[in-house]
Design an enzyme around this catalytic site. Structure first.
Site, PDB file in Angstrom:
ATOM      1  N   CYS A   1      33.327  35.120  28.890  1.00 59.46           N
ATOM      2  CA  CYS A   1      33.053  36.078  29.644  1.00 59.46           C
ATOM      3  C   CYS A   1      33.287  37.310  28.923  1.00 59.46           C
ATOM      4  CB  CYS A   1      33.864  36.182  31.001  1.00 59.46           C
ATOM      5  SG  CYS A   1      33.736  37.628  31.833  1.00 59.46           S
TER       6      CYS A   1
ATOM      7  N   CYS B   1      36.203  39.488  30.524  1.00 56.15           N
ATOM      8  CA  CYS B   1      37.518  38.885  30.426  1.00 56.15           C
ATOM      9  C   CYS B   1      38.061  39.005  28.845  1.00 56.15           C
ATOM     10  CB  CYS B   1      37.516  37.444  30.646  1.00 56.15           C
ATOM     11  SG  CYS B   1      36.927  36.903  32.171  1.00 56.15           S
TER      12      CYS B   1
END
Length: 461
Positions: free
Chosen positions: A380, A383
């Site tokens: 991600c 993230c």
């Protein structure tokens, strides 16, 4: 015999002769020369004399970017593109500058290639095209829901470069059907893909059917989850070009290897007009309802479709990126070979929680210490963007703060559990487990800088 050449929005022509006895029949705005009754031994006709010219040399707007030459089947003006190994060409150009790549693309495809302009920092593509000294074409998708500032920017770009952008619009009947059946903001409830398909993907498909190649502003650093492997040039994996069929469209990404900060340095150096939204925190700019400024600690793509999972943040224009990712990765973000996505939040100040570990943590009603836990996926990009701030926070809280910091990888097989039991909506999700309550508290803000996260912890511990 005198020969005069004028220009049209798609190809050069007509070629006319002083005698009025041999007027060619008009097809669109192109007048093919009828040579059956004309004897011109001293004139050598070549494709160079019938070469196309870019729409940016013409001041009249067109409602389609399909070249008029596409309707002419005469072999005298049909230009065939030689077969080339684009995978090898991409390797050869891997270390080339954006200007060199742009020049290569325009030289190879002439009027059969166009720049896709979104109204954001990809204006750099137009500047690179100008610097080559070659003619070029520009098109854009007007979804009908862009910010007013973006429309003003389009106008400024046209005036700055003396061009006419070729706008593509969605089908009115399709838009009407979507809005009447599902409302104006259905994408907040069931995802953006359907709306993007109607307003962006299908108009793009129509545009590309009139081309043999297109130029995009994709960069590898824009979205590590979907664009990390974007090549400099490739056979388009999702759309077809003028000749139809697989492999009929070439996709050029001249700034694939350029960092976003370098793009902005280039724009400032060249004094290029930019969208005024950038000065208000917008980085990636799309339709008004689906775009917002990014906040400290956020990745630039997090300003798009923020209510959705990070892995879905492509509108469909570059869906080949998503397809490659889905084919090459299993549910845990691991490639179908030996390569593995690097883990995140690597620090001695963070505790890595297993499924059993976080289940036990969630069941406890009286904990010795409070916990701050991030639910994440290594692939991600959002993230990845907050990794530095979260690790710094963990190091500040280490020791005598009374708060332990942990991480739980919640993609793959753990995703359904995280959704049902841990309030996972999208990655990353941050939870605070108080000392005297089993119910975790979800961090609802999009601000993921150290100061904002620390304020959240201090308010609860």
């Amino acid at each position: 015999m005198a020969m005069a050449v004028t220009s049209s929005s798609a190809i050069s022509g007509p070629i006319s002769y002083a005698s009025s006895e041999h007027k060619a029949p008009q097809i669109g705005s192109f007048r093919p020369v009828d040579r059956s009754n004309v004897s011109l031994p001293s004139v050598s006709f070549s494709r160079r004399q019938c070469s196309v010219k870019p729409v940016n040399a013409e001041q009249k707007r067109n409602d389609s970017i399909v070249p008029l030459a596409a309707t002419v089947t005469s072999p005298e003006v049909a230009e065939k593109v030689e077969v080339e190994d684009y995978e090898q060409l991409s390797k050869d150009l891997e270390n080339a500058s954006p200007l060199e790549i742009m020049d290569k693309a325009l030289a190879k495809f002439g009027n059969d290639i166009a720049i896709a302009f979104s109204g954001a920092e990809d204006v750099a593509l137009i500047e690179y095209a100008r610097l080559t000294g070659r003619p070029f074409r520009v098109f854009s998708l007007d979804t009908g829901r862009l910010n007013p500032e973006t429309y003003q920017f389009f106008d400024a770009v046209e005036k700055h470069y003396g061009i006419r952008i070729e706008y593509m619009f969605p089908d009115a009947v399709e838009v009407q059907g979507l809005v009447r059946s599902k409302g104006l903001f259905s994408f907040y409830e069931d995802g953006h893909q359907e709306c993007c398909r109607v307003r962006k993907v299908r108009p793009l498909r129509r545009a590309l059917k009139g081309l043999r190649a297109w130029i995009t502003g994709q960069r590898k650093d824009q979205s590590p989850g979907t664009r990390a492997e974007v090549p400099v040039v490739q056979i388009d994996p999702a759309f077809e070009g003028l000749d139809g069929g697989v492999g009929s469209l070439v996709k050029w990404n001249p700034v694939a290897n350029v960092h976003g900060t370098d793009i902005w340095n280039f724009l400032r150096t060249m004094d290029v007009p930019v969208n005024s939204l950038h000065s208000r925190g917008y980085v990636s700019i799309g339709c008004e309802p689906c775009t917002r400024p990014v906040l400290p600690g956020q990745h630039e793509r997090e300003g798009r479709w923020w209510w959705e999972d990070a892995k879905a943040k492509e509108c469909g224009l570059h869906k080949g990126n998503l397809k490659q990712e889905d084919e090459n990765k299993n549910g845990n973000g691991q490639a179908n070979g030996t390569a593995t996505v690097s883990d995140l939040f690597e620090s001695q100040s963070l505790v890595t929680l297993s499924r059993n570990g976080i289940e036990n943590l969630a069941k406890l009603e009286n904990r010795k210490e409070a916990w701050l836990v991030v639910l994440y996926a290594p692939w991600c990009p959002f993230c990845q963007a907050m990794e530095g701030s979260f690790v710094e926070l963990a190091e500040k809280l280490a020791g005598s703060s009374g708060v332990k910091v942990g991480k739980f990888r919640a993609d793959g097989d753990e995703k359904e559990f995280a959704k049902n039991e841990l309030q996972l909506g999208s990655f990353p999700t941050i939870l605070f487990f108080p000392k005297h309550s089993s119910q975790p508290i979800k961090y609802s803000s999009e601000k993921r800088d150290v100061e904002s996260l620390m304020a959240f912890v201090n308010a609860l511990r």
